[in-house]
Enzyme design. Structure first.
Site, PDB file in Angstrom:
ATOM      1  N   GLY B  31      41.416 -16.528  13.201  1.00 22.65           N
ATOM      2  CA  GLY B  31      41.273 -17.417  14.364  1.00 22.65           C
ATOM      3  C   GLY B  31      40.403 -18.590  14.001  1.00 22.65           C
ATOM      4  O   GLY B  31      40.873 -19.653  13.740  1.00 22.65           O
ATOM      5  N   THR B  32      39.199 -18.476  13.941  1.00 24.59           N
ATOM      6  CA  THR B  32      38.223 -19.210  13.129  1.00 24.59           C
ATOM      7  C   THR B  32      37.656 -20.570  13.464  1.00 24.59           C
ATOM      8  O   THR B  32      38.257 -21.380  14.169  1.00 24.59           O
ATOM      9  CB  THR B  32      38.735 -19.302  11.680  1.00 24.59           C
ATOM     10  OG1 THR B  32      37.708 -18.865  10.845  1.00 24.59           O
ATOM     11  CG2 THR B  32      39.126 -20.696  11.256  1.00 24.59           C
ATOM     12  N   THR B  33      36.456 -20.751  12.891  1.00 27.00           N
ATOM     13  CA  THR B  33      35.856 -22.079  12.820  1.00 27.00           C
ATOM     14  C   THR B  33      35.358 -22.258  11.399  1.00 27.00           C
ATOM     15  O   THR B  33      34.618 -21.415  10.896  1.00 27.00           O
ATOM     16  CB  THR B  33      34.636 -22.190  13.752  1.00 27.00           C
ATOM     17  OG1 THR B  33      34.983 -21.747  15.042  1.00 27.00           O
ATOM     18  CG2 THR B  33      34.149 -23.623  13.814  1.00 27.00           C
ATOM     19  N   ASP B  48      32.816 -18.925  10.404  1.00 22.48           N
ATOM     20  CA  ASP B  48      32.476 -17.725  11.184  1.00 22.48           C
ATOM     21  C   ASP B  48      33.012 -16.514  10.414  1.00 22.48           C
ATOM     22  O   ASP B  48      33.442 -16.649   9.265  1.00 22.48           O
ATOM     23  CB  ASP B  48      33.090 -17.812  12.586  1.00 22.48           C
ATOM     24  CG  ASP B  48      34.585 -17.561  12.541  1.00 22.48           C
ATOM     25  OD1 ASP B  48      35.062 -16.622  13.207  1.00 22.48           O
ATOM     26  OD2 ASP B  48      35.287 -18.300  11.803  1.00 22.48           O
ATOM     27  N   LYS B  64      35.216 -16.001   4.755  1.00 23.06           N
ATOM     28  CA  LYS B  64      36.295 -16.983   4.681  1.00 23.06           C
ATOM     29  C   LYS B  64      35.985 -18.086   3.675  1.00 23.06           C
ATOM     30  O   LYS B  64      36.746 -19.050   3.546  1.00 23.06           O
ATOM     31  CB  LYS B  64      36.529 -17.598   6.068  1.00 23.06           C
ATOM     32  CG  LYS B  64      36.844 -16.538   7.107  1.00 23.06           C
ATOM     33  CD  LYS B  64      37.019 -17.108   8.487  1.00 23.06           C
ATOM     34  CE  LYS B  64      37.055 -15.971   9.500  1.00 23.06           C
ATOM     35  NZ  LYS B  64      37.225 -16.414  10.884  1.00 23.06           N
TER      36      LYS B  64
END
Lengths: 218, 231
Positions: B31-33, B48, B64
């Site tokens: 999903g992520t930032t 994240d 990540k």
């Protein structure tokens, strides 16, 4: 080979939306509301100077976002209902009453309507108040952002907001937020409209595009 | 739970019924930032740590930030499988290239390898990657390769689903000429803000600083992340 896509320009058949960025914030003694001024129909900007801060009563305004027609209609209906209500009670209406009227329409017709109004104003009982009516809920918040451009500035407002800001700080906060959102959101742009409401009344202001704050890449 | 799982497996393998939880049928996505910032002498990268399959958090401590070479990293967003596969392929290609050259590879080379793969397979892949690192020729560099396969160098770049919420914060808080510590602080704040607003981002904040000297990694745990006053 087609020389022209169709004989009719795209914007005649596209839905007219106020893509938009809207914001409202409370301070001790009043509220500040802000909005951009872009109205789009598909890719075309059909109005680049639309004032999305609509009067509901002398000291109660609402900020429009979503479908332009739906939002304007709700604002006009509530403006009428508030006029009747304020005559009945014999004094200026409360901000909460205005917000409730907006909420009632948004909730009852939630399947048909696609508009989000933020209601903000001043009354003598509660001072400055901001209410959100998204999807038919009613909630008071110290500040609220809305519209397509708001996604890009959630981080900024979370980081910059402090309790008990002065009126001038709030105005600067609103202008900065609008400027950041307008530079990232394709559906927001044009000029920034501000309305500051306190006990004395409502003061409208317009800040032109080239007078807005700029950031490192501009 | 065990009974449900075994009942599911003994039935028709291709049927989708309630014995198998919904998330087992969803694609795994980071999903992520993610973000990266250049400074004079290197780069700071951050991400994240949440990997989701539908609504289930498959890994809450994901890393990540993936090394591609000694001084070159990539930040991955999108499909976990796609980004891992592309990163592995580029790591191999870059390692081979570096041996041929007999020199550490350029960040621009790594970025272009990512871009070529992401563009060629653009219909099949769901990968948004930020490539960042240090090399002797141009110092610290950040290249963003979003979905679709374009490439552009930027002094600061954010990506992933959580990035939408921090464009405003990034535009207002980034200043050219920040030091390494200022960049780390800026990234920590930005990640914390995005993780607060984006349901697909969360967990811990992983950061890394890449300079000529090498690599320095940091983890900011959930309770240590900055908090903001409006909640």
């Amino acid at each position: 080979i087609m020389l022209d896509e169709s004989s009719e320009p795209g914007w005649l058949s596209e839905e007219v939306k106020t893509g938009t960025t809207i914001i409202a914030i409370e301070f001790d003694g009043g509220v500040v509301l802000g909005s951009d001024s872009r109205v789009s129909a598909g890719e075309t900007v059909v109005n680049r100077v639309m004032n999305k801060l609509s009067l509901l009563h002398d000291k109660i305004y609402c900020a429009l976002s979503g479908s332009a027609a739906d939002a304007q209609t709700i604002a006009e209906m509530v403006n009428y209902q508030l006029d009747v209500h304020s005559i009945e009670v014999g004094e200026d209406p409360q901000v909460r009453s205005a917000a409730t009227l907006v909420k009632n329409i948004s909730y009852k017709y939630k399947e048909e309507l696609s508009a989000h109004l933020i209601v903000a104003g001043w009354d003598k009982k509660g001072g400055g108040q901001v209410y959100v009516t998204l999807n038919g809920l009613l909630s008071r918040q110290p500040f609220a952002v809305g519209g397509s451009g708001s996604s890009y500035v959630y981080g900024f407002v979370d980081a910059e907001y402090r309790k008990a800001m002065s009126k001038e700080d709030c105005q600067q906060f609103v202008v900065n937020t609008l400027s950041l959102a307008m530079s990232r959101d394709g559906s927001s742009g044009g000029v920034a409209y501000l309305v500051t409401i306190d006990e004395k009344g409502a003061e409208e202001k317009c800040i032109l595009g080239n007078e807005l704050p700029t950031f490192y890449d501009q | 739970m065990a009974a449900y799982m075994s009942a599911g497996r003994s039935a028709n393998a291709f049927s989708t019924h309630d014995f198998v939880p919904e998330w087992a049928q969803e694609e795994v996505s980071t999903g992520t930032t993610i973000m990266a910032v250049e400074f004079d002498g290197g780069v700071v990268i951050g991400a994240d740590s949440r990997t989701t399959t539908g609504a289930y958090i498959a890994n809450r401590v994901t890393d990540k930030l993936t090394p591609i070479h000694d001084h070159i990293f990539c930040c991955r967003s999108g499909s976990a499988a796609d980004t891992q596969a592309v990163a592995d392929a580029v790591t191999y290609q870059l390692g081979f290239h570096s041996i041929e050259l007999d020199e550490p590879p350029l960040v621009q080379t790594a970025a272009n390898l990512f871009q070529q793969m992401c563009y060629r397979y653009r219909e099949e892949l769901m990968a948004g990657i930020i490539v960042a690192g240090w090399d002797k020729r141009r110092g610290g560099q950040v290249y963003t390769v979003p979905m679709g396969g374009m490439i552009v160098r930027q002094p600061v770049s954010v990506g992933g689903s959580g990035s939408s919420y921090i464009y405003g914060f990034m535009d207002s808080n980034y200043k050219p000429g920040m030091t390494k510590e200022e960049c780390l602080h800026f990234c920590t704040q930005a990640l914390a803000l995005a993780m607060e607003r984006d349901g697909s981002s969360g967990g811990v904040a992983r950061l890394a600083a890449i300079t000529e000297e090498g690599l320095e990694r940091r983890v900011v745990l959930g309770h240590q992340l900055p908090k903001f006053s409006n909640t």
